[in-house]
Design an enzyme around this catalytic site. Structure first.
Site, mmCIF file in Angstrom:
data_model
loop_
_atom_site.group_PDB
_atom_site.id
_atom_site.type_symbol
_atom_site.label_atom_id
_atom_site.label_comp_id
_atom_site.label_asym_id
_atom_site.label_seq_id
_atom_site.Cartn_x
_atom_site.Cartn_y
_atom_site.Cartn_z
ATOM 1 N N GLU A 47 0.856 -1.190 0.000
ATOM 2 C CA GLU A 47 0.000 0.000 0.000
ATOM 3 C C GLU A 47 0.892 1.241 0.000
ATOM 4 O O GLU A 47 1.780 1.372 0.842
ATOM 5 C CB GLU A 47 -0.902 -0.018 1.232
ATOM 6 C CG GLU A 47 -1.991 1.023 1.222
ATOM 7 C CD GLU A 47 -2.886 0.922 2.460
ATOM 8 O OE1 GLU A 47 -3.477 1.957 2.811
ATOM 9 O OE2 GLU A 47 -2.975 -0.169 3.062
ATOM 10 N N ASP A 58 -4.958 9.734 9.432
ATOM 11 C CA ASP A 58 -3.622 9.255 9.755
ATOM 12 C C ASP A 58 -3.126 9.783 11.098
ATOM 13 O O ASP A 58 -3.383 10.922 11.478
ATOM 14 C CB ASP A 58 -2.633 9.670 8.656
ATOM 15 C CG ASP A 58 -2.920 8.978 7.345
ATOM 16 O OD1 ASP A 58 -3.135 7.764 7.370
ATOM 17 O OD2 ASP A 58 -2.951 9.652 6.299
#
Length: 265
Positions: A47, A58
């Site tokens: 990824e 995040d």
């Protein structure tokens, strides 16, 4: 064309290893070398995060990596070139992780066409509105990209059913609420949550957000899942030290996680 789902099922009883790294952190050359190292050390899927200025999903490690990449002037075109240059030399297919705004800014059709031509096989967009998913799903199908939708522990049964119905083959189960990052523990209740999803669908399941240690991998890999995504721990390997040491640390960490997964077969 081999799909992400086919790759996840082709590894047999092994739980697939899906490392995440941020493109351009610390620089694009290091990212390219990192892709080859991860591929060599057992990654089944890789990824790649597209640097973004407002990465809401995040945690601090990936935010720092994204900030560093943007400060270095890394652009979408450069990331495309990197993926196009490396994808044919990798055994593991690439999933691109990005937010919805960069897709809209470039134009959905253009964005998806370009990443497909570069060799991207999967796409994760954590803030994709469910109301707009059908159009993106249709274009992804046209361009042979598997759009991987996310299910969280707080998703309603109605939303889970919609996601499973719309899924192109693989769903991403978020193992903890909040942002990505290195957690102290993974709740065992997640295993029951995953079992509930498995009863509803034959989609392959990958699990991520907060998985960062060998202990986490040992715990989660025996659940009835197809792959484990590890992000912050891999990204952290590339954040400090000399380039040689960063890549060496990345190689050792990837090899150790893959060894752990192989012992669980």
């Amino acid at each position: 064309m081999t799909t992400i789902k086919q790759v996840l099922t082709s590894v047999g009883s092994k739980c697939a290893l899906i490392p995440f790294i941020t493109a351009g952190s610390p620089d694009l050359d290091t990212t390219e070398q990192a892709l080859y190292i991860l591929d060599q050390e057992g990654a089944d899927v890789i990824e790649v995060g597209l640097p973004y200025s407002d990465p809401l999903a995040d945690g601090p490690v990936i935010q720092e990596a994204s900030k560093n990449a943007l400060a270095e002037g890394v652009t979408f075109e450069q990331v495309l070139d990197l993926i196009a240059r490396s994808s044919n030399n990798l055994r593991a297919p690439i999933i691109l992780f990005t937010y919805y705004n960069p897709i809209l800014a470039r134009g959905i059709h253009k964005f998806l066409l370009e990443i497909s031509e570069a060799g991207v096989k999967g796409l994760i967009v954590p803030d994709l509105p469910m109301e707009e998913a059908d159009y993106v799903l249709n274009l992804c199908a046209k361009f042979s990209i598997e759009l991987i939708l996310l299910i969280t522990p707080v998703s309603s049964d109605v939303r889970i059913d919609k996601i499973l119905t719309k899924s192109q083959g693989t769903v991403y189960v978020v193992s903890s609420t909040g942002v990505t990052g290195m957690k102290n523990s993974i709740k065992n209740e997640m295993q029951h949550f995953i079992e509930k999803i498995k009863r509803k669908s034959d989609n392959t399941i990958i699990v991520g957000f907060g998985i960062s240690t060998q202990e986490h991998v040992e715990q989660v890999s025996v659940w009835d899942i197809n792959g484990i995504v590890i992000g912050s721990a891999f990204v952290k390997c590339l954040l400090s030290g000399s380039r040689l040491n960063k890549l060496k640390e990345l190689r050792l960490f990837c090899a150790s996680i893959n060894k752990t997964l192989l012992t669980k077969i």
